[in-house]
Design an enzyme around this catalytic site. Structure first.
Site, PDB file in Angstrom:
ATOM      1  N   HIS A  13      53.915  20.626  58.631  1.00  0.00           N
ATOM      2  CA  HIS A  13      54.423  21.223  59.887  1.00  0.00           C
ATOM      3  C   HIS A  13      53.945  20.355  61.045  1.00  0.00           C
ATOM      4  CE1 HIS A  13      55.444  24.960  62.440  1.00  0.00           C
ATOM      5  NE2 HIS A  13      55.159  23.966  63.278  1.00  0.00           N
ATOM      6  N   HIS A  15      55.033  18.414  64.991  1.00  0.00           N
ATOM      7  CA  HIS A  15      55.899  18.095  66.131  1.00  0.00           C
ATOM      8  C   HIS A  15      55.562  16.686  66.585  1.00  0.00           C
ATOM      9  CE1 HIS A  15      56.971  22.402  66.730  1.00  0.00           C
ATOM     10  NE2 HIS A  15      55.764  22.587  66.228  1.00  0.00           N
ATOM     11  N   LYS A  99      64.648  25.591  60.110  1.00  0.00           N
ATOM     12  CA  LYS A  99      63.565  26.280  60.809  1.00  0.00           C
ATOM     13  C   LYS A  99      64.124  27.425  61.628  1.00  0.00           C
ATOM     14  CE  LYS A  99      59.454  27.033  62.593  1.00  0.00           C
ATOM     15  NZ  LYS A  99      58.669  26.184  63.487  1.00  0.00           N
ATOM     16  N   HIS A 136      59.034  30.743  61.947  1.00  0.00           N
ATOM     17  CA  HIS A 136      58.033  31.067  62.972  1.00  0.00           C
ATOM     18  C   HIS A 136      57.975  32.589  63.004  1.00  0.00           C
ATOM     19  CE1 HIS A 136      55.810  30.306  66.851  1.00  0.00           C
ATOM     20  NE2 HIS A 136      55.991  31.613  66.858  1.00  0.00           N
ATOM     21  N   HIS A 174      52.386  28.401  60.008  1.00  0.00           N
ATOM     22  CA  HIS A 174      51.161  28.657  60.781  1.00  0.00           C
ATOM     23  C   HIS A 174      50.745  30.127  60.775  1.00  0.00           C
ATOM     24  CE1 HIS A 174      54.340  29.456  63.654  1.00  0.00           C
ATOM     25  NE2 HIS A 174      54.499  28.201  63.986  1.00  0.00           N
ATOM     26  N   ASP A 247      50.767  21.762  62.640  1.00  0.00           N
ATOM     27  CA  ASP A 247      51.439  22.235  63.853  1.00  0.00           C
ATOM     28  C   ASP A 247      50.943  21.456  65.064  1.00  0.00           C
ATOM     29  OD1 ASP A 247      53.201  23.672  65.415  1.00  0.00           O
ATOM     30  OD2 ASP A 247      51.885  25.415  65.608  1.00  0.00           O
TER      31      ASP A 247
HETATM   32  C1  NCD Z   1      54.911  24.377  69.358  1.00  0.00           C
HETATM   33  C2  NCD Z   1      55.501  23.326  70.285  1.00  0.00           C
HETATM   34  O1  NCD Z   1      54.901  23.047  71.342  1.00  0.00           O
HETATM   35  O2  NCD Z   1      56.556  22.763  69.966  1.00  0.00           O
HETATM   36  N1  NCD Z   1      53.853  25.058  70.047  1.00  0.00           N
HETATM   37  C3  NCD Z   1      52.856  25.761  69.473  1.00  0.00           C
HETATM   38  O3  NCD Z   1      52.082  26.368  70.203  1.00  0.00           O
HETATM   39  N2  NCD Z   1      52.682  25.789  68.176  1.00  0.00           N
HETATM   40  C4  NCD Z   1      55.988  25.279  68.907  1.00  0.00           C
HETATM   41  C5  NCD Z   1      55.601  26.139  67.728  1.00  0.00           C
HETATM   42  O4  NCD Z   1      55.449  25.649  66.620  1.00  0.00           O
HETATM   43  O5  NCD Z   1      55.446  27.354  67.925  1.00  0.00           O
HETATM   44 ZN    ZN Z   2      55.128  24.281  65.310  1.00  0.00          ZN
END
Ligand code: NCD
Ligand code: ZN
Length: 345
Positions: A13, A15, A99, A136, A174, A247
């Site tokens: 997971h 970003h 997702k 999520h 998460h 995450d």
């Molecule tokens: C994530 C993001 O900033 O893209 N933020 C987070 O707090 N985890 C989005 C997500 O996975 O909820």
């Molecule tokens: Zn995330």
């Protein structure tokens, strides 16, 4: 010197954003992990196979020379996702999952699903084509207390989805509560969960006691200590349903240290070291390799990685900030603090 060698792990997971931010953050992940499930919540979101392939190319171009790293792409489920797109995704070798963001639950989720039941025909198509659904798991009802949103989602949405689609593979992303852990543990083996380093290390006091700490703010929000303990037990217990998903969610420091700060912890620079600390304090370092390198690959039915990474017991300080092109400045999780394990490069 104490060392720990593991089969190269994967991040299930992640970003990585795009543009200058992508270039600044990607090398940190590629240094440690063989593969990562790439979240599709760009602006605009990655909703089609075509967009996912273009995004994949951008990620590969941002990869420093000589680094081997495989991005595993996902598509963002919206109210206008078609059953055809799900078939297309299933046939694409680079797309691994869809997702589901409940609309409004988190960063860039406004295009998400407002009513989970309305997406049932899409879940049916995923079940048919055997494409995993990544969730999520938080309700977005404004009346619902933010600390209860995951627990309520388990009761009002997740249990229904799991019961209705017995063949659908689901990752509850998460997880942050005892209730979500219990749901995953008691569900069939096609239901799994990722766990982040921050939810293993911190309870909500780390966010709110003695001053507000924006770099500990993420969604789902940190919970009370008893939940953290349930997560540590799940991660370190050897159950193959639980695996590593950082995450890591970078935002510019200026957007975190803000009157309305963005949600997301940038954990990528020290991800594996952070997990190692957690597993060591739980007396479970011997369980780290399966959690980080085996369980996720097995769930996604991918071969385990073949190389290894080595951590040494060396104390080092996490930099205060990481910089990139176009004035990018991002504060990492544990900025300026000491860690006791270090990845050898
Ligand atoms: C994530 C993001 O900033 O893209 N933020 C987070 O707090 N985890 C989005 C997500 O996975 O909820
Ligand atoms: Zn995330």
């Amino acid at each position: 010197m104490k060392t720990l060698t593991l089969v190269r792990p994967d991040d299930w997971h992640l970003h990585v954003r795009n543009g200058a931010l992508l270039k600044a953050v990607l090398p940190h992940t590629a240094r440690q992990f063989g593969r990562a499930i790439i979240m599709p919540n760009l602006k605009p979101p990655v909703t089609s196979v075509e967009q996912a392939l273009a995004y994949r190319e951008e990620i590969l171009r941002a990869l420093p020379q000589g680094m081997a790293f495989t991005p595993l792409m996902t598509l963002y489920l919206t109210g206008s996702t078609s059953v055809e797109e799900i078939g297309k995704a299933a046939r694409c070798e680079h797309v691994y999952a869809f997702k589901l963001y409940p609309a409004g639950a988190t960063t860039h989720s406004d295009a998400g699903i407002a009513d989970v039941r309305s997406a049932y025909p899409l879940f049916a198509a995923m079940e048919k084509h055997d494409v995993p659904l990544l969730i999520h798991g938080e309700v977005t009802d404004e009346q619902c207390d933010i600390f209860d949103r995951e627990r309520v989602f388990v009761d009002t949405a997740l249990t229904g989805i799991a019961g209705h689609f017995p063949g659908l593979r689901i990752v509850v992303e998460h997880v942050t509560t005892r209730e979500a852990v219990q749901f995953v543990e008691s569900a069939s083996e096609r239901i799994a969960a990722t766990i982040t380093p921050q939810h293993l290390m911190f309870n909500r006091n780390a966010l709110l006691a003695g001053g507000i700490r924006p770099h500990h703010y993420c969604l789902p929000v940190l919970k009370r200590e008893s939940h953290r303990q349930a997560l540590v037990a799940a991660a370190t217990g050897g159950n193959p349903k639980f695996f590593l998903g950082t995450d890591s969610a970078p935002h510019l420091t200026s957007l975190k240290e803000n009157a309305c700060g963005c949600a997301g912890c940038f954990s990528a620079p020290a991800a594996l070291e952070l997990y190692a600390e957690v597993f060591e304090s739980a007396g479970a370092l011997d369980k780290l390799e399966a959690f980080a390198s085996f369980h996720g690959a097995d769930f996604y039915r991918l071969p385990r990685n073949t190389g290894t990474v080595t951590l040494t017991k060396t104390s080092w300080e996490v930099p205060a900030v990481y910089r990139g092109e176009d004035n990018v400045a991002i504060t990492p999780l544990k900025a300026g603090e000491q860690l006791s394990w270090q990845l050898k490069v």
